[in-house]
Design a protein around this motif. Structure first.
Motif, mmCIF file in Angstrom:
data_model
loop_
_atom_site.group_PDB
_atom_site.id
_atom_site.type_symbol
_atom_site.label_atom_id
_atom_site.label_comp_id
_atom_site.label_asym_id
_atom_site.label_seq_id
_atom_site.Cartn_x
_atom_site.Cartn_y
_atom_site.Cartn_z
ATOM 1 N N ASP A 157 0.804 -1.226 0.000
ATOM 2 C CA ASP A 157 0.000 0.000 0.000
ATOM 3 C C ASP A 157 0.838 1.277 0.000
ATOM 4 N N GLY A 158 2.160 1.142 -0.046
ATOM 5 C CA GLY A 158 3.019 2.330 -0.056
ATOM 6 C C GLY A 158 3.466 2.783 1.317
ATOM 7 N N PHE A 159 3.017 2.113 2.378
ATOM 8 C CA PHE A 159 3.305 2.573 3.738
ATOM 9 C C PHE A 159 4.282 1.688 4.510
ATOM 10 N N ALA A 160 4.995 0.796 3.817
ATOM 11 C CA ALA A 160 5.960 -0.056 4.526
ATOM 12 C C ALA A 160 7.075 0.788 5.142
ATOM 13 N N GLY A 161 7.859 0.183 6.021
ATOM 14 C CA GLY A 161 9.011 0.866 6.610
ATOM 15 C C GLY A 161 8.679 1.665 7.850
ATOM 16 N N GLU A 162 7.776 1.153 8.669
ATOM 17 C CA GLU A 162 7.408 1.844 9.911
ATOM 18 C C GLU A 162 8.050 1.161 11.116
ATOM 19 N N ILE A 163 9.379 1.063 11.088
ATOM 20 C CA ILE A 163 10.080 0.366 12.171
ATOM 21 C C ILE A 163 9.869 1.089 13.505
ATOM 22 N N THR B 240 -0.580 -18.731 22.035
ATOM 23 C CA THR B 240 0.284 -18.844 20.857
ATOM 24 C C THR B 240 -0.097 -17.785 19.821
ATOM 25 N N ALA B 241 -1.398 -17.655 19.574
ATOM 26 C CA ALA B 241 -1.892 -16.688 18.594
ATOM 27 C C ALA B 241 -1.652 -15.247 19.056
ATOM 28 N N LYS B 242 -1.739 -15.038 20.367
ATOM 29 C CA LYS B 242 -1.526 -13.702 20.910
ATOM 30 C C LYS B 242 -0.097 -13.223 20.622
ATOM 31 N N ILE B 243 0.857 -14.103 20.881
ATOM 32 C CA ILE B 243 2.269 -13.771 20.617
ATOM 33 C C ILE B 243 2.487 -13.635 19.109
ATOM 34 N N LEU B 244 1.954 -14.584 18.341
ATOM 35 C CA LEU B 244 2.158 -14.557 16.888
ATOM 36 C C LEU B 244 1.518 -13.314 16.274
ATOM 37 N N GLY B 245 0.275 -13.010 16.668
ATOM 38 C CA GLY B 245 -0.425 -11.843 16.125
ATOM 39 C C GLY B 245 0.310 -10.548 16.445
ATOM 40 N N MET B 246 0.823 -10.461 17.675
ATOM 41 C CA MET B 246 1.551 -9.258 18.086
ATOM 42 C C MET B 246 2.813 -9.079 17.244
ATOM 43 N N LYS B 247 3.551 -10.154 17.040
ATOM 44 C CA LYS B 247 4.798 -10.037 16.282
ATOM 45 C C LYS B 247 4.530 -9.873 14.784
ATOM 46 N N ALA B 253 4.430 -3.673 9.949
ATOM 47 C CA ALA B 253 5.072 -2.357 10.040
ATOM 48 C C ALA B 253 6.344 -2.310 9.182
ATOM 49 N N TYR B 254 7.088 -3.385 9.148
ATOM 50 C CA TYR B 254 8.276 -3.450 8.294
ATOM 51 C C TYR B 254 7.897 -3.450 6.813
ATOM 52 N N LEU B 255 6.975 -4.316 6.443
ATOM 53 C CA LEU B 255 6.869 -4.729 5.034
ATOM 54 C C LEU B 255 5.531 -4.449 4.369
ATOM 55 N N SER B 256 4.507 -4.095 5.146
ATOM 56 C CA SER B 256 3.170 -3.885 4.601
ATOM 57 C C SER B 256 2.819 -4.895 3.493
ATOM 58 N N LEU B 286 -0.797 -0.855 13.560
ATOM 59 C CA LEU B 286 -0.856 0.589 13.395
ATOM 60 C C LEU B 286 -2.119 0.899 12.574
ATOM 61 N N ASN B 287 -2.795 2.018 12.891
ATOM 62 C CA ASN B 287 -4.077 2.333 12.236
ATOM 63 C C ASN B 287 -4.071 2.203 10.716
ATOM 64 N N ILE B 288 -3.011 2.760 10.074
ATOM 65 C CA ILE B 288 -2.996 2.753 8.602
ATOM 66 C C ILE B 288 -2.997 1.345 8.011
ATOM 67 N N PHE B 289 -2.662 0.337 8.804
ATOM 68 C CA PHE B 289 -2.602 -1.031 8.270
ATOM 69 C C PHE B 289 -3.819 -1.880 8.624
#
Lengths: 323, 323
Positions: A157-163, B240-247, B253-256, B286-289
């Motif tokens: 979506d253009g918004f990657a890279g939010e480390i 298990t899902a809680k940890i996986l979903g969080m990570k 956030a890195y890769l969208s 994050l909201n945008i995702f």
């Protein structure tokens, strides 16, 4: 004689908008800035900006040929050409690339400032020749630009890279994004100020920083205090680097970059932040990644970095299209 | 009549090595397996493997033309063609692509099993047409393959994509990598077994799983118990899902990515793992995702997934070179 090609790099900030004419080697022919007037809409900024650009261009249009415009702006979306609800500008949602067609038929591109910094480092700075690296901007928040296989990672979506919004502690510090525990609440110019106040509250370490209010205190003053031997300031840098180094070990696990480049206000603290960040990164790395990843300072000159980054964005686009 | 092109996909496991002849559409013409003999060196495996391959190929060489070989193996390095200190094979460091030149002049490529799975999903499976996605393999450990702009992310050294070794809790569970708190110690078939034992020790929840030793207990049995309403097993899936979903919120956030595909033993638990993982992912994004990222099951048929992935690896290389 053939004219030398130049692009314009524009960096839109909450207070000022800086622009510069930049040649293919990163030489700035001319640069200037105008107030952004963040309370007004985007139209008025671009009208004034292109007036300035056209006026300045007249001075050297016999010698230089303008071939493109690159723009760095908060919340910019490279794919769509938009700026979307920027926190420091009263713009709402604007398609900037559409808007500037009123003023110029030249090729243009837009991205956020951290991504522009990453392309700037690749074309003109510390990452020349690198295909895989990460730029981390340590300013008010923590921004990041990720380069993989020589291209910026924009994601779907253009918004990657939010480390800066990866989570350190699930119930940690409140973040401006509405969640808790994000990396930028610890590792940024604001983050280290919060850490100083946490240390003031939780320890009895003597420090001249105890004389400052939160609003007064700057990350530069924390660095000055640390350089003068202030133990609380030193502890704040150590904690900031501990969190940053630990999370950058995650970045390496994802991306195995050749280098991580630290950029922005807090990076100016030099060894105070670089040395402990390197130490904590190495301590946290998976064995196969140890002693491989460089932690480098930006090689873009501070005041001109943003203009060079935005210019590099459009130079990179032109190179991809062989223009 | 022109012969139909086929590639061979090879998957080297600790116990068996599976191979198959696969056409461009992912149809498996023939597949078989031989024991790996993990206590012996790599030479003996490839000598037996190519004997088998040559014998089988004779049966249909009038109809099919062999054009390449793709190999999936633990600790494989795509850039160097090596397998480096695989934990389950007594090989040390071997350059597999050099080694197999003794047996075939065909183009070949090697990568680890999670990367092969990611290319398999892109070419034949759930990620057809996608340019940005992540495959997470939930087996004994947690493997990952990352696709950005249509290419696999190998990073600077070939070892990128180790999401299983990002850190959840700095002083968490001991990991096989020598560090503590890695994601795979929580989110994997082994991780959920550890969670069951943590819950047995820390709660009084009644459960038939209390009758099992750690060595006896499988993730399949935990899924069966959860499906039968066992509260401790359900709590283990939720954690298990809680940890996986969080990570995975960090991954976004890195890769969208457009999608995250869950693959491997624990993913076979279906809704038990997919539903809470989706819920916890959304809560942490994050909201945008939010409401953008699909969580999908693999679309590669279980028994043949590894062979299809390795075959896809070489089909993808051939396509890049227009062969």
């Amino acid at each position: 004689m053939e004219k030398t090609k130049v692009t314009i790099g524009v960096d839109i900030g909450g207070t000022n908008t800086v622009f510069g004419f930049v040649d293919k080697n990163g030489k700035i022919i001319y640069s200037s800035s105008i107030p952004t007037h963040s309370d007004k809409d985007a139209n008025q900024l671009f009208e004034r900006l292109f007036n300035e650009i056209n006026t300045s261009y007249k001075k050297f249009e016999n010698e230089y040929k303008l071939v493109g415009i690159g723009i760095g702006a908060p919340n910019a979306n490279y794919y769509k050409g938009t700026v979307e609800m920027p926190p420091n500008l009263n713009w709402g949602m604007v398609n900037v690339l559409e808007l500037i067609k009123r003023y110029t038929p030249l090729p243009s591109a837009i991205t956020n400032d951290a991504n522009a910094a990453a392309i700037g480092e690749m074309i003109f700075g510390a990452a020349k020749g690198m295909k895989n690296f990460i730029v981390i901007t340590l300013g008010t928040g923590l921004g990041s630009g990720i380069i993989v296989n020589g291209d910026l990672v924009y994601g779907n979506d253009g918004f990657a890279g939010e480390i800066g919004h990866t989570i350190v502690f699930p119930n940690g510090r409140e973040c401006g994004c509405g969640r808790k525990g994000c990396l930028e609440t610890y590792a940024s110019a604001t983050g280290i100020r919060r850490t100083v106040f946490e240390l003031i509250s939780s320890t009895n370490i003597q420090s001249k920083l105890r004389e400052k209010s939160f609003e007064e205190l700057t990350s530069k003053e924390i660095a000055d205090a640390a350089n003068a031997g202030d133990k609380l300031a030193l502890a704040a840098f150590d904690y900031t680097a501990k969190i940053l180094g630990m999370k950058l070990a995650d970045s390496v696990a994802y991306l195995s970059p050749e280098a991580i480049i630290l950029f922005g206000g807090l990076a100016l603290a030099g060894d105070l932040i670089f040395e402990p960040t390197k130490k904590y990164l190495e301590e946290n790395l998976l064995n196969i990644f140890k002693n491989k990843v460089k932690i480098l300072p930006s090689a873009l000159p501070g005041a001109e970095a943003a203009v060079l980054g935005s210019s590099a964005l459009i130079w990179n686009e032109l190179a991809k299209k062989n223009l």
